[in-house]
Each structure stands twice: as structure tokens, then as C-alpha cells.
Design a protein around this motif. Structure first.
Motif, PDB file in Angstrom:
ATOM      1  N   GLU A  10     -10.157  28.434  32.755  1.00 44.51           N
ATOM      2  CA  GLU A  10     -11.099  30.316  32.403  1.00 44.51           C
ATOM      3  C   GLU A  10      -9.752  30.561  31.965  1.00 44.51           C
ATOM      4  OE1 GLU A  10     -12.900  32.717  35.208  1.00 44.51           O
ATOM      5  OE2 GLU A  10     -14.610  30.631  35.550  1.00 44.51           O
ATOM      6  N   PRO A  11      -9.209  31.166  30.738  1.00 42.93           N
ATOM      7  CA  PRO A  11      -8.308  31.887  30.234  1.00 42.93           C
ATOM      8  C   PRO A  11      -7.535  32.607  31.497  1.00 42.93           C
ATOM      9  CG  PRO A  11      -9.497  32.566  29.267  1.00 42.93           C
ATOM     10  CD  PRO A  11     -10.409  31.484  29.635  1.00 42.93           C
TER      11      PRO A  11
ATOM     12  N   TYR B 243      -5.501  18.533  36.126  1.00 42.89           N
ATOM     13  CA  TYR B 243      -6.713  20.412  34.984  1.00 42.89           C
ATOM     14  C   TYR B 243      -7.578  20.086  35.524  1.00 42.89           C
ATOM     15  CZ  TYR B 243      -2.663  18.932  31.733  1.00 42.89           C
ATOM     16  OH  TYR B 243      -1.525  19.590  30.999  1.00 42.89           O
ATOM     17  N   ALA B 244      -8.254  21.606  36.127  1.00 44.41           N
ATOM     18  CA  ALA B 244      -9.382  21.623  36.437  1.00 44.41           C
ATOM     19  C   ALA B 244     -10.393  21.382  35.214  1.00 44.41           C
ATOM     20  CB  ALA B 244      -9.692  23.243  36.723  1.00 44.41           C
TER      21      ALA B 244
ATOM     22  N   LEU C 141      -0.977  27.066  39.205  1.00 41.85           N
ATOM     23  CA  LEU C 141      -0.219  26.623  39.583  1.00 41.85           C
ATOM     24  C   LEU C 141      -1.048  25.277  41.486  1.00 41.85           C
ATOM     25  CD1 LEU C 141       3.247  28.435  39.474  1.00 41.85           C
ATOM     26  CD2 LEU C 141       2.360  26.375  38.388  1.00 41.85           C
ATOM     27  N   ASN C 142      -2.157  26.523  41.629  1.00 42.06           N
ATOM     28  CA  ASN C 142      -2.877  25.557  42.416  1.00 42.06           C
ATOM     29  C   ASN C 142      -2.915  24.381  41.974  1.00 42.06           C
ATOM     30  OD1 ASN C 142      -1.634  28.188  44.216  1.00 42.06           O
ATOM     31  ND2 ASN C 142      -3.859  29.158  44.169  1.00 42.06           N
TER      32      ASN C 142
END
Length: 180
Positions: free
Chosen positions: A64-65, A59-60, A123-124
Motif C-alpha cells: 500500500e502506498p 517485499y510484501a 522497513l519492517n
């Protein structure tokens, strides 16, 4: 006779309430199917990529949503829930950002590129070539989010219909003032 409730009004309200309940049940079933499908696709992706390749470590650090839920009032005064892109604005919000005129030529400031308004695809985070099952999981959860907003709107309408039906039933049971 002004205080009387017509049986046709009660019938139509009850019929609408039953239709809403039937639609609610169908949407709940669809939501459960989407969530199950999403978890199954996610587990397939973990199997294909490896258990440590799809997890919280990818996860980053700053998320941001991509979507947000907005509420609005319908014509009958009930709340409606809508799922919108995070950067999208509703028509009421569109308008000039500044009240004053802007100078177009000879700008003293250098133009700095604005950060992209569109959020990046999560997904990136898991690589460039992600398995199709991971994309399916994302689509299933997105559809599930839309269904959840529809369910919340329906539930609001059902609660309103039930309270209105109770009020009309109490009104029917009260004796007329001149009948005593």
C-alpha cells in the motif's frame, strides 16, 4: 494605448522566469544528490545485511502506498503538486461521511475493528533491527519525492511564464492599428 505592453511588465515577467529557472536548477541538483545518496545508502545496507537480505524477495505480497501526489490549482490558475500521506485528506474532503443521523445507543451490529489507516513501515519487511543506512536510504528517497513534486510545480510555472512572455512579445511587435 490599450493594446500596448509596458516594458516594466515584460521585465518583471522575465525576471520571475529567470528566478524560477535558477530555482529549478537548484532543485534538480538537490534531487540528483538525494537520489545518489539514497542509492549509496541502499548499497551500504545490502553490504551490511547481505545481498539476499535486501531485495525483491523481502517485499510484501500486497503493498500500500505511504504517500500520494495531489494536484491543486493555485491562485493564478496554475497546477501545484503536493506529496501527502496516503491516508491524509485535504480540507475539502473533510466532512460528514453519512448524511443521516446515527443511533448511538443499542447498536445492533457488533463493532469490528477497522484496519489501521496508517500504512506499515516498509522497513519492517527487512527485519526489526535494520541498519541505519537503510533508514537513510528511505529518508533520501522520501526527500527526493518531495523535490520531484516541487520540480513539477516549478516546471508548470516556467511553462506558463514562457508562453505568457511569448504572447507579450508578439503583442509588442504588432503595429498599432492607428499607426498605418
Amino acid at each position: 494605448m490599450a493594446g500596448q505592453v509596458s516594458p516594466a511588465e515584460l521585465d518583471s515577467l522575465l525576471l520571475r522566469l529567470l528566478e524560477d529557472l535558477e530555482e529549478l536548477e537548484a532543485k534538480r541538483t538537490a534531487l540528483n544528490a538525494r537520489v545518489e545518496e539514497g542509492w549509496l545508502s541502499l548499497s551500504k545496507a545490502r553490504y551490511a545485511m547481505g545481498a539476499k537480505s535486501v531485495g525483491p524477495l523481502q517485499y510484501a505480497s500486497h503493498m500500500e502506498p505511504q504517500v500520494c501526489v495531489r494536484t491543486s490549482e493555485s491562485q493564478d490558475g496554475l497546477q501545484q503538486f503536493r506529496v501527502m500521506r496516503a491516508g491524509a485528506r485535504i480540507p475539502e474532503e473533510v466532512g460528514p461521511r453519512e448524511a443521516a443521523l446515527r443511533r448511538r445507543k443499542g447498536s445492533a451490529k457488533t463493532q469490528q475493528p477497522e484496519p489501521s489507516a496508517a500504512p506499515r513501515d516498509p522497513l519492517n519487511w527487512f527485519g526489526i533491527l535494520v541498519p541505519h543506512s537503510l533508514r537513510q536510504a528511505q529518508a533520501s528517497f522520501s526527500e527526493g519525492l518531495q523535490l520531484a513534486a516541487d520540480i513539477a510545480t516549478l516546471q508548470t510555472r516556467i511553462d506558463w511564464g514562457r508562453s505568457r512572455l511569448r504572447g507579450l512579445q508578439e503583442k509588442c511587435q504588432q503595429p498599432e492599428p492607428g499607426a498605418a
